[in-house]
Motif scaffolding. Structure first.
Motif, PDB file in Angstrom:
ATOM      1  N   UNK A  39       0.661  -1.269  -0.010  1.00 48.59           N
ATOM      2  CA  UNK A  39      -0.142  -0.076  -0.018  1.00 48.59           C
ATOM      3  C   UNK A  39       0.787   1.096   0.012  1.00 48.59           C
ATOM      4  N   UNK A  40       2.141   1.021  -0.198  1.00 47.10           N
ATOM      5  CA  UNK A  40       2.953   2.362  -0.069  1.00 47.10           C
ATOM      6  C   UNK A  40       3.990   2.451   0.873  1.00 47.10           C
ATOM      7  N   UNK A  41       4.806   3.277   0.718  1.00 52.86           N
ATOM      8  CA  UNK A  41       5.725   3.852   1.664  1.00 52.86           C
ATOM      9  C   UNK A  41       5.930   5.279   1.837  1.00 52.86           C
ATOM     10  N   UNK A  42       6.161   5.478   3.185  1.00 58.40           N
ATOM     11  CA  UNK A  42       6.100   6.896   3.483  1.00 58.40           C
ATOM     12  C   UNK A  42       7.524   7.224   4.519  1.00 58.40           C
TER      13      UNK A  42
ATOM     14  N   UNK B 241       4.389  10.540   1.466  1.00 56.28           N
ATOM     15  CA  UNK B 241       4.420   9.365   0.442  1.00 56.28           C
ATOM     16  C   UNK B 241       5.877   9.611  -0.207  1.00 56.28           C
ATOM     17  N   UNK B 242       6.484   8.234  -0.589  1.00 56.02           N
ATOM     18  CA  UNK B 242       7.593   8.198  -0.908  1.00 56.02           C
ATOM     19  C   UNK B 242       7.288   7.519  -2.328  1.00 56.02           C
TER      20      UNK B 242
ATOM     21  N   UNK C 273      -2.344   7.782   2.871  1.00 61.55           N
ATOM     22  CA  UNK C 273      -3.504   8.213   2.492  1.00 61.55           C
ATOM     23  C   UNK C 273      -4.673   6.878   2.467  1.00 61.55           C
ATOM     24  N   UNK C 274      -4.053   5.649   2.765  1.00 61.80           N
ATOM     25  CA  UNK C 274      -4.932   4.715   2.953  1.00 61.80           C
ATOM     26  C   UNK C 274      -5.330   4.229   4.302  1.00 61.80           C
TER      27      UNK C 274
ATOM     28  N   UNK D 206     -12.186  10.766   7.959  1.00 60.68           N
ATOM     29  CA  UNK D 206     -12.196  11.872   6.670  1.00 60.68           C
ATOM     30  C   UNK D 206     -11.814  10.586   5.395  1.00 60.68           C
ATOM     31  N   UNK D 207     -11.667   9.447   5.810  1.00 61.84           N
ATOM     32  CA  UNK D 207     -11.739   8.451   4.713  1.00 61.84           C
ATOM     33  C   UNK D 207     -12.529   7.074   5.129  1.00 61.84           C
TER      34      UNK D 207
END
Length: 215
Positions: free
Chosen positions: A81-84, A92-93, A141-142, A208-209
């Motif tokens: 789901x991503x890297x930060x 987010x990276x 953001x997930x 908010x999500x």
């Protein structure tokens, strides 16, 4: 001359009815305007993504798995789901493809974590760069359900990063967290069963999500 009501009704029925003319110009203008707004938003998002990649251009290439990674201890299939930046779940990276969400296959060995991503860049987290692991509910953001994400904190290019994964079988998360903490070289290498401290994903932010299932 007297005209019967029946005759009047027949004449009224037979009289041609003028159809209402549709004014297409305002409708076409509205649709074109909406498409332009959508295109502008997409362009701004794309430019923001490119600018973020430029700012992160100092991040070195991703480590790749060694030819002999060792015997598997744990294996997982699920979603990446991503890297930060560590502790900053919205920073987010995107450099080197780390911003692209994808399917993922993780394998843990004594040498580290191999991350295979069909259609995206694979990478390897060496055991010596592991700093922590925790269960969380949001990254980049997930937002998912409570403890719906396995977040691995690792060091790369002088930065601490958080990479988020969701297993197809969420019950596996705790075993992965405990195994990764046992291998962690950072101060957060705690004993199994230690309570997680969630980073960044406050209840106010989560409202908010919508909670999203894996897709």
């Amino acid at each position: 001359m007297n005209i019967s009501p029946v005759s009047l009704a027949i004449r009224h029925t037979a009289a041609p009815q003028s159809q209402q003319v549709t004014d297409w110009a305002p409708r076409i203008a509205w649709v074109v305007g909406l498409l332009l707004v959508v295109a502008l938003l997409y362009w701004l998002m794309r430019e923001g993504w490119k600018w973020r990649a430029v700012l992160q251009s100092d991040l070195p290439g991703l480590p790749q798995a060694p030819a002999d990674p060792g015997e598997p201890r744990l294996a997982m299939t699920g979603r990446y789901h991503g890297t930060t930046t560590a502790g900053q779940w919205l920073d987010r990276i995107v450099a080197h493809g780390l911003g692209a969400r994808s399917r993922a296959e993780l394998t843990l060995t004594e040498r580290g974590v191999t991350v295979v991503r069909p259609g995206a860049n694979d990478f390897f987290i060496p055991a010596g760069r592991l700093r922590d692991a925790r269960l969380d509910k949001g990254i980049a953001g997930k937002v998912l359900t409570e403890d719906g994400l396995l977040v691995i904190t690792w060091e790369h290019g002088g930065r601490l990063l958080d990479s988020g994964f969701r297993s197809d079988r969420a019950a596996e998360h705790a075993a992965w967290r405990d195994a990764l903490r046992a291998m962690s070289a950072g101060p957060a290498g705690r004993a199994p069963g230690t309570t997680d401290a969630h980073h960044g994903t406050t209840d106010a932010a989560a409202t908010t999500h919508h909670e999203e299932d894996t897709r």
